[in-house]
Design an enzyme around this catalytic site. Structure first.
Site, PDB file in Angstrom:
ATOM      1  CE  LYS A   1     106.482  30.485 -60.978  1.00 50.92           C
ATOM      2  NZ  LYS A   1     107.556  31.408 -61.160  1.00 50.92           N
TER       3      LYS A   1
ATOM      4  CD  GLN B   1     109.441  33.330 -58.805  1.00 50.85           C
ATOM      5  OE1 GLN B   1     109.060  32.489 -59.236  1.00 50.85           O
ATOM      6  NE2 GLN B   1     108.668  34.630 -59.177  1.00 50.85           N
TER       7      GLN B   1
ATOM      8  CG  ASP C   1     110.941  31.254 -66.515  1.00 48.14           C
ATOM      9  OD1 ASP C   1     109.480  30.903 -66.332  1.00 48.14           O
ATOM     10  OD2 ASP C   1     111.283  31.746 -65.393  1.00 48.14           O
TER      11      ASP C   1
END
Ligand code: NAP
Length: 274
Positions: free
Chosen positions: A48, A92, A115
Site C-alpha cells: 500500500k 491493518q 477503508d
C-alpha cells in the site's frame, strides 16, 4: 468469453488518480498502522505504501509491537484524527486478540476512514446516503464492471461470502445500483441453483466454490478469493481453467480483483476532507 483485466483497468485508474494528486495544492497523507509481526500484513502494508508513493500520495507506516495496549493504540488514532496533515488512516487487520477491533474501527474519524469500515460510513451506505469512503474491494469490483459496461441495474446478482470487508458492502452497493441481490454464506441452501440463474456472481470465500456445472454462457464471474493452493500457487474461488471457456466474462486470480482493490484504495486515499 472475455477476461476482466483488473491489472489493466487498475493501471488506468492509478494514472487518473496520479493526475488528480499532481494537480492538488495540498497533498494527501495516508497513515497506515501496523500492529505486531504478521508477515502477510507487513507485505500488504508495504504494498500500500509503495502504491501510494508511486502516485504522489505521501504515506507513513506506524509500527507497534503486539504487546501494545488498546488504550495506547486508540490514543494514537485520536492524535491522527486531530492532525490536519493526515488525510487518511488505515489500521491493518488482524489485530492481536487483546485489542477490540470494533473499538479501533469506531475510533477512526469517518472523514479519514479510507477503508470505509466505520459505522458512520457503513450506515450511510445502508440508508442510501453517500459515505465519505466506500470499502476498497467492492468499489474496485464496481469500477471493473463499469469499465466493461456490464449492466448492473436490474441484474440478478449472487454474492458468496458475508464478511464486513467484502460480501456485505458488496451486496449493499449492488442493491444501491438497483440490482436484485442474493447474499450467500456457509448455511445457504442450493447454492448451485442460485449461481446458475444469476447474471453476476461475486465469490469471496477463500476456497474453491464456483465450478463449471454451476455457471451459464451469460454468467459474469468475479473471483475475489485469493489463497495459495497445495503447490503454493496463488489461486481463487473459481475453477478458472474449466469455467473460463463457458462464461461471458471472468476475472482471473491473480490480475483481477487484487489490483482493483489497490487502485480503489488509492482512489480513496486521494480524497481529502477538511
Ligand atoms: P472471510 O471473512 O474469510 O469469510 C468467508 C465467507 O465465506 C464467510 O461469509 C463464509 O460464510 C463464506 N463461506 C465459507 N464456506 C462457504 C461455502 N461452502 N459456501 C458459501 N459460503 C461459504 O471473507 P473475506 O475476508 O471477504 O475473504 C474471502 C476471500 O477473499 C479470501 O480468500 C480473501 O483472501 C479474499 N480477499 C481478497 C481481496 C482482494 O483484494 N483480492 C480482498 C479481500 C479479501 P459464514 O459467514 O457462514 O462463515
Amino acid at each position: 468469453m472475455m477476461i476482466l483485466d483488473g491489472k489493466n483497468v487498475a493501471s488506468k485508474i492509478l494514472t487518473m488518480v496520479k493526475n488528480k494528486v499532481d494537480s492538488l495544492d495540498i497533498k494527501p497523507h495516508l497513515v497506515v498502522i501496523l500492529v505486531g509481526n504478521n508477515s502477510a500484513s507487513k507485505i500488504y502494508v508495504n504494498n500500500k505504501k509503495l502504491a501510494a508513493e508511486k502516485i504522489g500520495i505521501r504515506s507513513s507506516i506506524i509500527e507497534f509491537p503486539d504487546t501494545i495496549s488498546e488504550e495506547t493504540l486508540l490514543d494514537k488514532i485520536i492524535e491522527l484524527n486531530n492532525n490536519p496533515e493526515v488525510t487518511g488512516i488505515l489500521v491493518q487487520l488482524p489485530l492481536p486478540k487483546h485489542i477490540d477491533k470494533n473499538k479501533v474501527v469506531m475510533t477512526i474519524s469517518p472523514k479519514k476512514d479510507v477503508d470505509g469500515f466505520t459505522p458512520e460510513n457503513v450506515g450511510k451506505l445502508v440508508i442510501g446516503l453517500k459515505p465519505y469512503f466506500y470499502p476498497a474491494t467492492p468499489q474496485g469490483i464496481l469500477m471493473l464492471l463499469d469499465e466493461y459496461c456490464i449492466p448492473i441495474k436490474g441484474a440478478d446478482v449472487v454474492v458468496i461470502g458475508r464478511s464486513n470487508i467484502v460480501g456485505k458492502p458488496m451486496a449493499q452497493m449492488f442493491l444501491n445500483r438497483d440490482a436484485t441481490v442474493t447474499l450467500c454464506h456457509s448455511y445457504t441452501k442450493n447454492l448451485d441453483e442460485k449461481i446458475k440463474t444469476a447474471d453476476i456472481i461475486v465469490s469471496a470465500v477463500g476456497k474453491k466454490i464456483v465450478r463449471c456445472k454451476m455457471v451459464n454462457k451469460n454468467s459474469v464471474i468475479i473471483d475475489v478469493g485469493i489463497y495459495k493452493d497445495v503447490n503454493g500457487k496463488l489461486t481463487g474461488d473459481v475453477d478458472f481453467n474449466i469455467v473460463e471457456p463457458t462464461v461471458k466474462y471472468i476475472s482471473p486470480v491473480p490480475g483481477g480483483v487484487g489490483p482493483m482493490t489497490i487502485a480503489s484504495l488509492m482512489y480513496n486515499a486521494s480524497i481529502i476532507y477538511s
